[in-house]
Design a protein around this motif. Structure first.
Motif, PDB file in Angstrom:
ATOM      1  N   LYS A 160      -1.075   2.552  -7.918  1.00 19.33           N
ATOM      2  CA  LYS A 160      -0.260   2.567  -6.711  1.00 19.33           C
ATOM      3  C   LYS A 160      -1.015   2.935  -5.306  1.00 19.33           C
ATOM      4  O   LYS A 160      -0.477   3.421  -4.610  1.00 19.33           O
ATOM      5  CB  LYS A 160       1.104   3.762  -7.027  1.00 19.33           C
ATOM      6  N   PHE A 161      -2.523   2.956  -5.642  1.00 23.71           N
ATOM      7  CA  PHE A 161      -3.049   3.424  -4.481  1.00 23.71           C
ATOM      8  C   PHE A 161      -3.991   1.948  -3.737  1.00 23.71           C
ATOM      9  O   PHE A 161      -4.410   1.257  -4.708  1.00 23.71           O
ATOM     10  CB  PHE A 161      -4.301   4.363  -5.016  1.00 23.71           C
ATOM     11  N   ALA A 162      -4.003   2.051  -2.597  1.00 22.94           N
ATOM     12  CA  ALA A 162      -4.794   1.213  -2.117  1.00 22.94           C
ATOM     13  C   ALA A 162      -6.139   1.738  -1.407  1.00 22.94           C
ATOM     14  O   ALA A 162      -5.932   2.771  -0.646  1.00 22.94           O
ATOM     15  CB  ALA A 162      -3.908   0.076  -1.265  1.00 22.94           C
ATOM     16  N   GLU A 177       5.812  -8.602  10.758  1.00 26.72           N
ATOM     17  CA  GLU A 177       7.171  -8.830   9.779  1.00 26.72           C
ATOM     18  C   GLU A 177       6.844  -8.287   8.329  1.00 26.72           C
ATOM     19  O   GLU A 177       7.897  -7.693   7.951  1.00 26.72           O
ATOM     20  CB  GLU A 177       7.463 -10.173   9.640  1.00 26.72           C
ATOM     21  N   VAL A 178       5.837  -8.455   7.770  1.00 29.52           N
ATOM     22  CA  VAL A 178       5.426  -8.151   6.351  1.00 29.52           C
ATOM     23  C   VAL A 178       4.694  -6.619   6.076  1.00 29.52           C
ATOM     24  O   VAL A 178       4.989  -6.224   4.927  1.00 29.52           O
ATOM     25  CB  VAL A 178       5.019  -9.383   5.609  1.00 29.52           C
ATOM     26  N   VAL A 179       4.190  -6.474   6.825  1.00 31.65           N
ATOM     27  CA  VAL A 179       3.020  -5.366   6.487  1.00 31.65           C
ATOM     28  C   VAL A 179       3.704  -4.032   6.373  1.00 31.65           C
ATOM     29  O   VAL A 179       4.915  -3.757   6.982  1.00 31.65           O
ATOM     30  CB  VAL A 179       2.025  -4.980   7.852  1.00 31.65           C
ATOM     31  N   ARG A 180       3.478  -3.317   5.344  1.00 29.27           N
ATOM     32  CA  ARG A 180       4.013  -1.773   4.949  1.00 29.27           C
ATOM     33  C   ARG A 180       2.893  -0.895   4.877  1.00 29.27           C
ATOM     34  O   ARG A 180       2.005  -1.330   4.227  1.00 29.27           O
ATOM     35  CB  ARG A 180       5.019  -1.966   3.686  1.00 29.27           C
ATOM     36  N   GLU A 181       2.932   0.013   5.601  1.00 30.63           N
ATOM     37  CA  GLU A 181       1.821   1.146   5.562  1.00 30.63           C
ATOM     38  C   GLU A 181       2.271   1.988   4.352  1.00 30.63           C
ATOM     39  O   GLU A 181       3.591   1.987   3.755  1.00 30.63           O
ATOM     40  CB  GLU A 181       1.572   1.931   6.683  1.00 30.63           C
ATOM     41  N   GLY A 182       1.359   2.779   3.690  1.00 29.21           N
ATOM     42  CA  GLY A 182       1.551   3.572   2.806  1.00 29.21           C
ATOM     43  C   GLY A 182       2.295   4.679   2.951  1.00 29.21           C
ATOM     44  O   GLY A 182       2.289   5.109   4.223  1.00 29.21           O
ATOM     45  N   VAL A 228       1.981  -1.917  -3.456  1.00 29.92           N
ATOM     46  CA  VAL A 228       0.497  -2.493  -3.269  1.00 29.92           C
ATOM     47  C   VAL A 228       0.144  -4.064  -3.367  1.00 29.92           C
ATOM     48  O   VAL A 228      -0.704  -4.740  -2.388  1.00 29.92           O
ATOM     49  CB  VAL A 228      -0.610  -1.722  -4.007  1.00 29.92           C
ATOM     50  N   SER A 229       0.456  -4.408  -4.407  1.00 27.47           N
ATOM     51  CA  SER A 229       0.138  -5.931  -4.655  1.00 27.47           C
ATOM     52  C   SER A 229       1.027  -6.821  -3.531  1.00 27.47           C
ATOM     53  O   SER A 229       0.204  -7.819  -3.211  1.00 27.47           O
ATOM     54  CB  SER A 229       0.837  -6.190  -6.192  1.00 27.47           C
ATOM     55  N   ALA A 230       2.125  -6.440  -3.157  1.00 29.06           N
ATOM     56  CA  ALA A 230       2.610  -7.314  -1.998  1.00 29.06           C
ATOM     57  C   ALA A 230       1.576  -7.169  -0.807  1.00 29.06           C
ATOM     58  O   ALA A 230       1.599  -8.243  -0.216  1.00 29.06           O
ATOM     59  CB  ALA A 230       4.003  -6.749  -1.846  1.00 29.06           C
ATOM     60  N   GLN A 231       1.183  -5.990  -0.464  1.00 24.61           N
ATOM     61  CA  GLN A 231       0.255  -5.871   0.584  1.00 24.61           C
ATOM     62  C   GLN A 231      -1.094  -6.551   0.394  1.00 24.61           C
ATOM     63  O   GLN A 231      -1.664  -7.373   1.464  1.00 24.61           O
ATOM     64  CB  GLN A 231       0.124  -4.633   0.855  1.00 24.61           C
ATOM     65  N   LEU A 232      -1.540  -6.681  -0.856  1.00 19.74           N
ATOM     66  CA  LEU A 232      -2.863  -7.599  -1.110  1.00 19.74           C
ATOM     67  C   LEU A 232      -2.465  -9.013  -0.799  1.00 19.74           C
ATOM     68  O   LEU A 232      -3.019  -9.889  -0.254  1.00 19.74           O
ATOM     69  CB  LEU A 232      -3.185  -7.387  -2.421  1.00 19.74           C
ATOM     70  N   MET A 287      -1.619  -1.475   2.574  1.00 23.02           N
ATOM     71  CA  MET A 287      -2.850  -1.514   2.644  1.00 23.02           C
ATOM     72  C   MET A 287      -3.368  -2.573   3.796  1.00 23.02           C
ATOM     73  O   MET A 287      -3.333  -3.662   3.818  1.00 23.02           O
ATOM     74  CB  MET A 287      -3.429  -2.290   1.196  1.00 23.02           C
ATOM     75  N   THR A 288      -3.204  -1.793   4.987  1.00 20.71           N
ATOM     76  CA  THR A 288      -3.696  -2.501   6.212  1.00 20.71           C
ATOM     77  C   THR A 288      -5.087  -2.647   6.639  1.00 20.71           C
ATOM     78  O   THR A 288      -5.437  -3.544   7.314  1.00 20.71           O
ATOM     79  CB  THR A 288      -2.972  -1.541   7.335  1.00 20.71           C
TER      80      THR A 288
END
Length: 168
Positions: free
Chosen positions: A133-135, A21-26, A55-59, A1-2
């Motif tokens: 599982k959606f952002a 380092e931490v961001v992950r795109e869907g 998704v929670s980790a990206q939040l 969830m960028t």
């Protein structure tokens, strides 16, 4: 969830190291076109992740104070490269929104610039909502808090409801 802060934009920008380092795109992503009404612009992105935990980790990342530093640096870069005028100040801060989904974050960028000799305040609110599982990311740009708040309190709940009705 960028939420419109992509790794591509943040690459090489001082202050965005932790974010990168931490961001992950869907796994899948769909961006809307930019919708405009008067001086207000709205854009959205929906991303699908492998699990609600992803998704929670990206939040969590987007709530991290270091991400606010990255947002500020990116917006400053955008304004200075776009020749928007002389940038006087930029502030990025978390804002409160009503609970909408399984989790959410929100931040506001407030920029004061001089454009063609006139002082202008620009506001950008970035809101992210988790639905399973959606952002869902929502970005609204305007010049008054009232304009932004109206869209956030009327449009966002409708969009989240539509996601739930679609099986998210």
């Amino acid at each position: 969830m960028t939420a419109q802060i992509s790794p591509k934009l943040a690459s090489g920008v001082a202050g965005c190291e932790h974010f990168l380092e931490v961001v992950r795109e869907g796994e899948r992503s769909d961006n809307s076109r930019v919708f405009e009404r008067d001086d207000v612009q709205v854009s959205t992105t929906v991303e699908m992740y492998p699990s609600p935990a992803a998704v929670s980790a990206q939040l969590d990342l987007l709530r991290d104070p270091t991400t606010l530093i990255c947002e500020r640096a990116l917006f400053l870069k955008f304004l200075t490269e776009g020749e928007a005028g002389t940038v006087n100040s930029i502030d990025v801060s978390p804002i409160a929104i009503d609970p909408l989904g399984d989790g959410e974050f929100a931040s506001r960028i407030t920029a004061s610039i001089d454009a063609v000799g006139q002082p202008i305040t620009l506001l950008t609110d970035r809101v992210g909502v988790q639905v399973g599982k959606f952002a869902f990311s929502f970005e609204v740009f305007g010049t008054t808090v009232a304009e932004l708040a109206e869209l956030e309190t009327t449009l966002l709940p409708k969009l989240v409801d539509r996601m739930r009705q679609a099986g998210a």
